[in-house]
Write an enzyme that holds these catalytic residues in place. Structure first.
Site, short mmCIF file in Angstrom:
data_model
loop_
_atom_site.label_atom_id
_atom_site.label_comp_id
_atom_site.label_asym_id
_atom_site.label_seq_id
_atom_site.Cartn_x
_atom_site.Cartn_y
_atom_site.Cartn_z
N LYS A 26 0.79 -1.22 0.00
CA LYS A 26 0.00 0.00 0.00
C LYS A 26 0.83 1.27 0.00
O LYS A 26 0.31 2.34 -0.33
CB LYS A 26 -0.98 -0.01 1.17
CG LYS A 26 -2.04 -1.09 1.05
CD LYS A 26 -2.91 -0.88 -0.18
CE LYS A 26 -4.04 -1.89 -0.24
NZ LYS A 26 -4.95 -1.62 -1.36
N SER A 45 -2.64 -12.54 3.89
CA SER A 45 -3.07 -12.56 2.49
C SER A 45 -2.04 -13.27 1.61
O SER A 45 -2.40 -13.83 0.57
CB SER A 45 -3.40 -11.15 1.97
OG SER A 45 -2.28 -10.47 1.49
C1 LIG Z 1 -2.42 -7.52 3.04
C2 LIG Z 1 -3.22 -7.14 1.83
N1 LIG Z 1 -3.35 -8.01 0.82
C3 LIG Z 1 -4.06 -7.73 -0.29
C4 LIG Z 1 -4.73 -6.53 -0.45
C5 LIG Z 1 -5.55 -6.25 -1.69
O1 LIG Z 1 -4.94 -5.30 -2.57
P1 LIG Z 1 -5.81 -4.36 -3.49
O2 LIG Z 1 -6.45 -3.30 -2.63
O3 LIG Z 1 -4.82 -3.75 -4.47
O4 LIG Z 1 -6.86 -5.16 -4.19
C6 LIG Z 1 -4.60 -5.59 0.58
C7 LIG Z 1 -5.32 -4.32 0.48
O5 LIG Z 1 -6.42 -4.15 0.95
C8 LIG Z 1 -3.84 -5.90 1.74
O6 LIG Z 1 -3.72 -5.02 2.75
#
Ligand SMILES: Cc1ncc(COP(=O)(O)O)c(C=O)c1O
Length: 311
Positions: A43, A256
């Site tokens: 981010k 994630s």
């Molecule tokens: C740890 C994590 N993984 C994946 C995502 C998903 O990314 P995006 O917002 O680009 O879809 C986020 C964002 O919300 C995140 O903080």
């Protein structure tokens, strides 16, 4: 000696091969380690771009205050960028995010406003919009600002292609959709055959049968034409994925990342050969107080875990 400031060490993250987790010799798995960014997540990329763009086009001026709705990493990244550039920051988050997130936001000097867990991120966005309108805050708005996508189209995507010119399959987590749209479009321009797979947290069920964060919320930036598939992953799978990742590859990924690994291994079950790129959006540090690495949950424990917002 050449000195740079903290906002100039965002991006240029390593792409590493996961040699031990590849299911067969012709399949090569590569992971982009976004935990290497200054606040430890992907981010940082989008927040820097959105803030700089808002300064450039005059929506944001010195003395302004910035507000944003987030489930964690964007809030942390904005707290950092706001501190670095001198803007006061306020983050609206659901109560059921992991506790290290508000602590980190506070450490960077930003304020926090909570919304009840069962109302989720959709309500957090509404609350942030209302505060922005009533009290004159500038709303960053990662869910709607196309600069979110552009940061990945111009940064993350080209970095992947520079390290690996031929990508057959791209797998990333779905939050705002920024990563999937920006990287997905760039990879498909380089090779129209590249397939793009979204990994989404299982919505789960929360108190009183109310459904969780994602229900009824379609990320405005998401264009389904860029996606070739979507895999729903429960928290338990994500935890076991993260445990597998550190055990087999010595890579300390966040929840994630575990989910993306689980989704990618599913997506390639019948893939005979090819290059597969996974996004590991953050590392494991802020989830260290969980038992996910030492005692990954058994199947029957998964429902409780799904009550926490992990990304
Ligand atoms: C740890 C994590 N993984 C994946 C995502 C998903 O990314 P995006 O917002 O680009 O879809 C986020 C964002 O919300 C995140 O903080």
């Amino acid at each position: 000696m050449h000195h740079v400031d903290i906002l100039h060490v965002i991006g240029d993250t390593p792409l590493v091969e996961l040699r031990h987790l590849s299911p067969r010799p012709g399949v090569h798995l590569f992971a982009k380690l976004e935990g290497r960014n200054p606040t430890g997540s992907i981010k940082d990329r989008i927040v820097r771009e959105m803030v700089v763009e808002a300064q450039r086009d005059g929506r944001l001026s010195p003395g302004d205050r910035i507000i944003e709705a987030s489930t964690g990493n964007t809030g942390i990244a904005l707290a950092m960028v706001g501190r670095a550039l001198g803007y006061p920051v306020r983050i609206v988050i659901p109560e059921n995010v992991y506790p290290e997130i508000p602590r980190t936001i506070t450490a960077y000097g930003a304020e926090i406003t909570y919304v009840p867990s069962e109302l989720g991120v959709k309500k957090a966005i509404d609350v942030a919009r209302t505060i922005a309108a009533d009290e004159g805050w500038f709303m960053l708005d990662q869910f709607s600002d196309p600069v979110n996508i552009r940061a990945h189209y111009e940064g993350t995507g080209p970095e992947i292609l520079a390290a690996l010119p031929h990508v057959d399959l791209f797998v990333a987590g779905l939050g705002t959709g920024g990563t999937l749209m920006g990287v997905g479009r760039r990879l498909k321009e380089a090779n129209p055959e590249t397939r793009v797979i979204a990994v989404e947290p299982h919505p789960g069920y929360q108190v009183h049968g109310l459904k969780s964060l994602a229900d009824g919320f379609l990320p405005p930036l998401l264009d389904y034409n860029v996606l070739d598939g979507k895999i729903l992953v429960r928290s338990g799978h994500a935890f076991r994925g993260a445990a597998q990742l550190i055990q087999r590859e010595a890579i300390f990924g966040g929840v994630s990342s575990g989910a993306v690994l689980h989704g990618a291994l599913k997506a390639i079950e019948r893939l005979p050969r090819g290059n597969v790129v996974l996004i590991f959006a953050d590392s494991g540090w802020k989830y260290l107080a969980t038992d996910m690495w030492t005692q990954p949950p058994a199947d029957h424990e998964e429902d409780d875990l799904d009550d926490v917002i992990w990304w």
